[in-house]
Scaffold this motif. Sequence first.
Motif, PDB file in Angstrom:
ATOM      1  N   CYS A   1       0.851  -1.185   0.000  1.00  0.00           N
ATOM      2  CA  CYS A   1       0.000   0.000   0.000  1.00  0.00           C
ATOM      3  C   CYS A   1       0.889   1.238   0.000  1.00  0.00           C
TER       4      CYS A   1
ATOM      5  N   THR B   1      -1.423  -1.198  -8.017  1.00  0.00           N
ATOM      6  CA  THR B   1      -2.157  -1.833  -9.111  1.00  0.00           C
ATOM      7  C   THR B   1      -1.313  -1.991 -10.371  1.00  0.00           C
TER       8      THR B   1
ATOM      9  N   LYS C   1      -3.130   3.736  -1.182  1.00  0.00           N
ATOM     10  CA  LYS C   1      -3.701   3.055  -2.346  1.00  0.00           C
ATOM     11  C   LYS C   1      -2.971   1.732  -2.588  1.00  0.00           C
TER      12      LYS C   1
END
Length: 163
Positions: A128, A135, A132
């Motif tokens: 993280c 990704t 966030k």
Amino acid sequence: MNQIMQVKGLVAFPITIDPSVWIFDDRKKTSEEIFALTQSESDLEAYTKEVSKHWDRELLEGAHLPEKAAGKKFKKQEIITGTFYMPLAPFIKNAEPLKEAEQIVIQSAEKELTYPLSVVDEMVLLFCKNGKPLTDSGPIHLFFKNKGKDQTPLTSITGFELT
């Protein structure tokens, strides 16, 4: 990209790990906690100091009822904006490596890297960044504690295999 990874190979219990739920795990650590240059005192020394302080307070002030324990709680703002790491060692230990296992193979989209099993305690996983999940090159990035946070991580990890 698949968020779920496997720990497989020479283990008693092949397991799957899901980094998307680690934000709720109490084992997560910040970069300051992971990459601290020196540990000023051992866990035993810290425990002894805490117990001594408590004992001294009770001698001077008398016994107090325990305060309401809120438990380990992260503030909402810290979770929303924080950067967190997870140690890899507890997952490998839960899979229970067999006696024959000597190496860990880190599998990623680009390559596979092999390390001795003895360095697993130095491996941490960034999951993280700034609140966030990772990704683009995630779901996790692998770092080594002893190399500091300015190292180039291994990205796009897809699994772990013990050989």
